[in-house]
Write a protein that holds these residues in place. Structure first.
Motif, PDB file in Angstrom:
ATOM      1  N   GLY A  99     -63.048 -83.160 -43.848  1.00 34.31           N
ATOM      2  CA  GLY A  99     -63.375 -84.567 -43.627  1.00 34.31           C
ATOM      3  C   GLY A  99     -64.287 -84.832 -42.444  1.00 34.31           C
ATOM      4  N   ALA A 100     -65.218 -83.924 -42.146  1.00 32.56           N
ATOM      5  CA  ALA A 100     -66.163 -84.137 -41.050  1.00 32.56           C
ATOM      6  C   ALA A 100     -66.992 -85.403 -41.285  1.00 32.56           C
ATOM      7  CB  ALA A 100     -67.087 -82.920 -40.917  1.00 32.56           C
ATOM      8  N   SER A 101     -67.355 -86.058 -40.201  1.00 31.61           N
ATOM      9  CA  SER A 101     -68.222 -87.251 -40.299  1.00 31.61           C
ATOM     10  C   SER A 101     -69.650 -86.803 -40.619  1.00 31.61           C
ATOM     11  CB  SER A 101     -68.224 -87.991 -38.960  1.00 31.61           C
ATOM     12  OG  SER A 101     -68.892 -87.209 -37.988  1.00 31.61           O
ATOM     13  N   GLN A 124     -74.925 -76.088 -28.572  1.00 32.58           N
ATOM     14  CA  GLN A 124     -75.107 -77.443 -28.040  1.00 32.58           C
ATOM     15  C   GLN A 124     -74.913 -78.507 -29.132  1.00 32.58           C
ATOM     16  OE1 GLN A 124     -78.941 -78.168 -26.288  1.00 32.58           O
ATOM     17  NE2 GLN A 124     -78.351 -80.193 -25.509  1.00 32.58           N
ATOM     18  N   ALA A 125     -75.455 -78.225 -30.305  1.00 32.80           N
ATOM     19  CA  ALA A 125     -75.326 -79.190 -31.409  1.00 32.80           C
ATOM     20  C   ALA A 125     -73.858 -79.463 -31.717  1.00 32.80           C
ATOM     21  CB  ALA A 125     -76.048 -78.653 -32.660  1.00 32.80           C
ATOM     22  N   VAL A 126     -73.053 -78.401 -31.729  1.00 31.56           N
ATOM     23  CA  VAL A 126     -71.623 -78.576 -32.005  1.00 31.56           C
ATOM     24  C   VAL A 126     -70.913 -79.256 -30.837  1.00 31.56           C
ATOM     25  CG1 VAL A 126     -69.453 -77.268 -32.231  1.00 31.56           C
ATOM     26  CG2 VAL A 126     -71.381 -76.766 -33.752  1.00 31.56           C
ATOM     27  N   GLU A 127     -71.279 -78.843 -29.624  1.00 34.11           N
ATOM     28  CA  GLU A 127     -70.617 -79.411 -28.440  1.00 34.11           C
ATOM     29  C   GLU A 127     -70.811 -80.922 -28.339  1.00 34.11           C
ATOM     30  OE1 GLU A 127     -70.835 -75.434 -25.559  1.00 34.11           O
ATOM     31  OE2 GLU A 127     -72.484 -76.876 -25.604  1.00 34.11           O
ATOM     32  N   GLU A 128     -71.937 -81.391 -28.827  1.00 33.84           N
ATOM     33  CA  GLU A 128     -72.250 -82.823 -28.675  1.00 33.84           C
ATOM     34  C   GLU A 128     -71.746 -83.673 -29.846  1.00 33.84           C
ATOM     35  OE1 GLU A 128     -76.465 -82.791 -28.136  1.00 33.84           O
ATOM     36  OE2 GLU A 128     -76.335 -82.140 -26.035  1.00 33.84           O
ATOM     37  N   ALA A 129     -71.096 -83.025 -30.844  1.00 35.19           N
ATOM     38  CA  ALA A 129     -70.761 -83.777 -32.065  1.00 35.19           C
ATOM     39  C   ALA A 129     -69.311 -84.244 -32.110  1.00 35.19           C
ATOM     40  CB  ALA A 129     -71.087 -82.931 -33.291  1.00 35.19           C
ATOM     41  N   GLY A 130     -68.580 -84.085 -30.995  1.00 35.60           N
ATOM     42  CA  GLY A 130     -67.234 -84.653 -30.906  1.00 35.60           C
ATOM     43  C   GLY A 130     -66.202 -84.019 -31.819  1.00 35.60           C
ATOM     44  N   PHE A 131     -66.214 -82.701 -31.932  1.00 36.08           N
ATOM     45  CA  PHE A 131     -65.168 -82.031 -32.704  1.00 36.08           C
ATOM     46  C   PHE A 131     -63.892 -81.930 -31.878  1.00 36.08           C
ATOM     47  CE2 PHE A 131     -69.009 -80.448 -34.797  1.00 36.08           C
ATOM     48  CZ  PHE A 131     -68.665 -80.596 -36.126  1.00 36.08           C
ATOM     49  N   ALA A 132     -62.740 -81.995 -32.536  1.00 35.86           N
ATOM     50  CA  ALA A 132     -61.466 -81.899 -31.834  1.00 35.86           C
ATOM     51  C   ALA A 132     -61.152 -80.465 -31.419  1.00 35.86           C
ATOM     52  CB  ALA A 132     -60.338 -82.457 -32.707  1.00 35.86           C
ATOM     53  N   TYR A 133     -61.532 -79.499 -32.262  1.00 34.90           N
ATOM     54  CA  TYR A 133     -61.170 -78.089 -31.994  1.00 34.90           C
ATOM     55  C   TYR A 133     -62.382 -77.164 -32.181  1.00 34.90           C
ATOM     56  CZ  TYR A 133     -56.705 -80.327 -33.250  1.00 34.90           C
ATOM     57  OH  TYR A 133     -55.639 -81.174 -33.349  1.00 34.90           O
ATOM     58  N   PRO A 134     -63.428 -77.304 -31.353  1.00 39.86           N
ATOM     59  CA  PRO A 134     -64.671 -76.559 -31.602  1.00 39.86           C
ATOM     60  C   PRO A 134     -64.669 -75.125 -31.074  1.00 39.86           C
ATOM     61  CG  PRO A 134     -64.958 -77.941 -29.688  1.00 39.86           C
ATOM     62  CD  PRO A 134     -63.559 -78.204 -30.179  1.00 39.86           C
ATOM     63  N   LEU A 181     -63.924 -71.281 -42.491  1.00 39.24           N
ATOM     64  CA  LEU A 181     -62.605 -71.616 -41.949  1.00 39.24           C
ATOM     65  C   LEU A 181     -62.697 -72.158 -40.521  1.00 39.24           C
ATOM     66  CD1 LEU A 181     -60.582 -68.508 -43.253  1.00 39.24           C
ATOM     67  CD2 LEU A 181     -60.874 -70.739 -44.353  1.00 39.24           C
ATOM     68  N   ALA A 182     -63.573 -71.547 -39.714  1.00 43.07           N
ATOM     69  CA  ALA A 182     -63.706 -71.999 -38.323  1.00 43.07           C
ATOM     70  C   ALA A 182     -64.298 -73.405 -38.250  1.00 43.07           C
ATOM     71  CB  ALA A 182     -64.571 -71.013 -37.532  1.00 43.07           C
ATOM     72  N   ALA A 183     -65.196 -73.725 -39.172  1.00 42.22           N
ATOM     73  CA  ALA A 183     -65.786 -75.073 -39.183  1.00 42.22           C
ATOM     74  C   ALA A 183     -64.755 -76.108 -39.610  1.00 42.22           C
ATOM     75  CB  ALA A 183     -67.005 -75.105 -40.108  1.00 42.22           C
ATOM     76  N   ALA A 184     -63.921 -75.752 -40.586  1.00 45.99           N
ATOM     77  CA  ALA A 184     -62.849 -76.680 -40.988  1.00 45.99           C
ATOM     78  C   ALA A 184     -61.887 -76.891 -39.822  1.00 45.99           C
ATOM     79  CB  ALA A 184     -62.109 -76.125 -42.204  1.00 45.99           C
ATOM     80  N   GLU A 210     -74.191 -83.051 -39.872  1.00 46.88           N
ATOM     81  CA  GLU A 210     -75.561 -82.795 -39.422  1.00 46.88           C
ATOM     82  C   GLU A 210     -75.565 -81.735 -38.317  1.00 46.88           C
ATOM     83  OE1 GLU A 210     -79.159 -85.400 -37.635  1.00 46.88           O
ATOM     84  OE2 GLU A 210     -77.709 -86.502 -38.861  1.00 46.88           O
ATOM     85  N   ALA A 211     -74.648 -81.877 -37.375  1.00 52.93           N
ATOM     86  CA  ALA A 211     -74.549 -80.908 -36.270  1.00 52.93           C
ATOM     87  C   ALA A 211     -74.213 -79.517 -36.815  1.00 52.93           C
ATOM     88  CB  ALA A 211     -73.479 -81.364 -35.271  1.00 52.93           C
ATOM     89  N   LEU A 212     -73.330 -79.453 -37.799  1.00 54.74           N
ATOM     90  CA  LEU A 212     -72.974 -78.156 -38.383  1.00 54.74           C
ATOM     91  C   LEU A 212     -74.172 -77.527 -39.098  1.00 54.74           C
ATOM     92  CD1 LEU A 212     -69.400 -79.023 -39.747  1.00 54.74           C
ATOM     93  CD2 LEU A 212     -69.937 -77.401 -37.908  1.00 54.74           C
ATOM     94  N   GLY A 213     -75.001 -78.361 -39.712  1.00 57.37           N
ATOM     95  CA  GLY A 213     -76.208 -77.844 -40.372  1.00 57.37           C
ATOM     96  C   GLY A 213     -77.156 -77.220 -39.350  1.00 57.37           C
ATOM     97  N   ILE A 214     -77.354 -77.915 -38.207  1.00 59.06           N
ATOM     98  CA  ILE A 214     -78.222 -77.375 -37.142  1.00 59.06           C
ATOM     99  C   ILE A 214     -77.617 -76.073 -36.601  1.00 59.06           C
ATOM    100  CG2 ILE A 214     -79.089 -77.804 -34.795  1.00 59.06           C
ATOM    101  CD1 ILE A 214     -79.067 -80.850 -35.596  1.00 59.06           C
ATOM    102  N   PHE A 215     -76.321 -76.110 -36.325  1.00 62.22           N
ATOM    103  CA  PHE A 215     -75.598 -74.933 -35.832  1.00 62.22           C
ATOM    104  C   PHE A 215     -75.816 -73.755 -36.795  1.00 62.22           C
ATOM    105  CE2 PHE A 215     -71.717 -72.310 -35.915  1.00 62.22           C
ATOM    106  CZ  PHE A 215     -71.553 -71.984 -34.582  1.00 62.22           C
TER     107      PHE A 215
END
Lengths: 300, 300
Positions: free
Chosen positions: B202-204, B275-285, B53-56, B209-214
């Protein structure tokens, strides 16, 4: 080509596809891979995957059907194989041999056998997803197959039938209770096989309904025939001991209805199964109908 | 709202959804249904579904995300629950208690416990398929989630990690071998959770990829933190006995690296995950990042 030859040819094609189904490049513990392949390669009739291919062929012809339906054929054989591995466990039927070979847990130990079953069940859904690759089957149709497999192999399907069988042993007294077990333990996966095969080939909704009826009736006939062969079959042809149901005090169709009525049931169910397919306007239904006759007349 | 409150609120929503996840109208043997629900309702952190849910939410905000991602949240909790039921079996870890309650097979017997696990695993894929209902998630994205779940929960994923753990017990000597087990036994399902959650929103592909690393780094940090807490944690807060790894001669990160280096690893992995998430341009991370910090600082 005779039905027996058709089945043998398709079973060989399924065997080839199964060899490719678990990607070589995956980093899987060797012992787990061995245990999965041991049971997957242990032979058997390959009835369910052949029915997947024959149902696809009924819709749009042999060559067209094979590529799209094969991932589903592999998937259903994995589900069938996992169910046998878990059924054979000491906590379940406690069988040491299957098809003349030591059962999975006798070779690999109980823990690895449980895990190999889990892995095969999980991998079946990976196989289903492959049907949508290269645009062979639409994502929507493939997803419908995922959902059907999850339902018909799961709690309201095969696992439910297996549980009812396990909990009801020696306590079943009615045809209705026996039907519940057979319908879910055996027919659900056979119905899945023909419906999913039909879906990969673009069957209409009335054709899918006919395939469902065909599968459920054929599955029930198959199970009753199994019970009959356990009483009157030839051990050499069957490759297993007869009279096991009597020895285990299992309640069966012949026990409840007698042999003559059981044989009549097999014929009636097979005829009704065939009728459903005959009336549904398939372009190439002959192999599917031939398999129904073949199963009714089988002696092993 | 604090991260702890956010997790509690989402865990409660997951609990509600799990209550609906096995259709009431399905004809399932009562004992099987009870066994499935017994373990599904046994509590636990609900970490994996909350991460879905948090990733969505990270992609497109809370309200938007919840409906589409919830079937996936239920699915992953079913897979996690089945894995615990099978892990606890006598042939595996042979545990009598989990979270202070008797394990599934102690209540329902081994046979039903095996079948309940099988049914939960199968039903997880049914749940995934529900994500595509009402057009919430595309059939293509849902099918990609089916395929990922089958891979990451299967032979090259969780079941592979479990097998390696089982076969390697007491024989593991290197960080590399321990990493293989942790990555597959724990990280794969956590990586699945955040990637699948992202997919429903609908993540890019770079976000996926960033979520996989995270997920992989967070999963590894989570496991090392578990090992640390087993040595220095408070039994009352943990709800289980400490020092179990030492008593079972289990090789762990603290055993191989020492306590200080293990703590540094948790911090390093958590920082890299964030860091992986911070650099991936999420709107609500923020929630996803908050959970990473929360897990690093947890004392139970």
């Amino acid at each position: 080509m005779s039905t027996a030859d058709y089945i043998a040819e398709k079973a060989a094609a399924v065997q080839d596809a199964l060899h490719q189904a678990l990607p070589q490049e995956w980093d899987v513990p060797e012992r787990l891979r061995e245990a999965m392949l041991y049971s997957l390669n242990a032979g058997g009739k390959r009835l369910r995957p052949v029915l997947v291919l024959a149902a696809a062929e009924a819709v749009n012809g042999e060559a067209e059907a094979a590529g799209a339906a094969m991932p589903i054929a592999c998937a259903i054989e994995m589900v069938h194989t996992y169910s046998l591995i878990h059924d054979d466990l000491p906590a379940m039927d406690d069988d040491d041999f299957r098809r003349g070979k030591p059962t999975n847990h006798k070779v690999f130990g109980e823990a690895v056998a449980i895990l190999a079953g889990d892995a095969l069940l999980t991998h079946a859904f990976y196989c289903v997803a492959q049907a949508a690759k290269n645009g062979r089957v639409s994502a929507e149709a493939t997803l419908a197959i995922v959902e059907e497999l999850a339902r018909l192999a799961g709690a309201p399907g095969m696992v439910g039938g297996q549980t009812a069988d396990l909990l009801g042993e020696q306590g079943i007294t009615t045809i209705e209770e026996l039907d519940y077990i057979h319908l879910h333990k055996t027919s659900d996966l056979i119905a899945f096989s023909v419906q999913a095969g039909g879906r990969t080939a673009g069957a209409s909704s009335s054709q899918l309904e006919a395939l469902g009826i065909f599968g459920r009736k054929l599955g029930l006939a198959f199970q009753i025939q199994d019970d009959i062969l356990d009483l009157v079959g030839d051990e050499a042809k069957l490759g297993k001991k007869t009279n096991s149901d009597v020895e285990q005090n299992k309640v069966t169709y012949p026990y409840l209805l007698g042999m003559d009525k059981s044989r009549e049931e097999v014929e009636r169910l097979t005829a009704e199964a065939k009728q459903a397919v005959e009336e549904a306007g398939f372009a190439y239904p002959d192999r599917l109908l031939g398999i129904a006759d073949y199963l009714m007349k089988r002696d092993h």
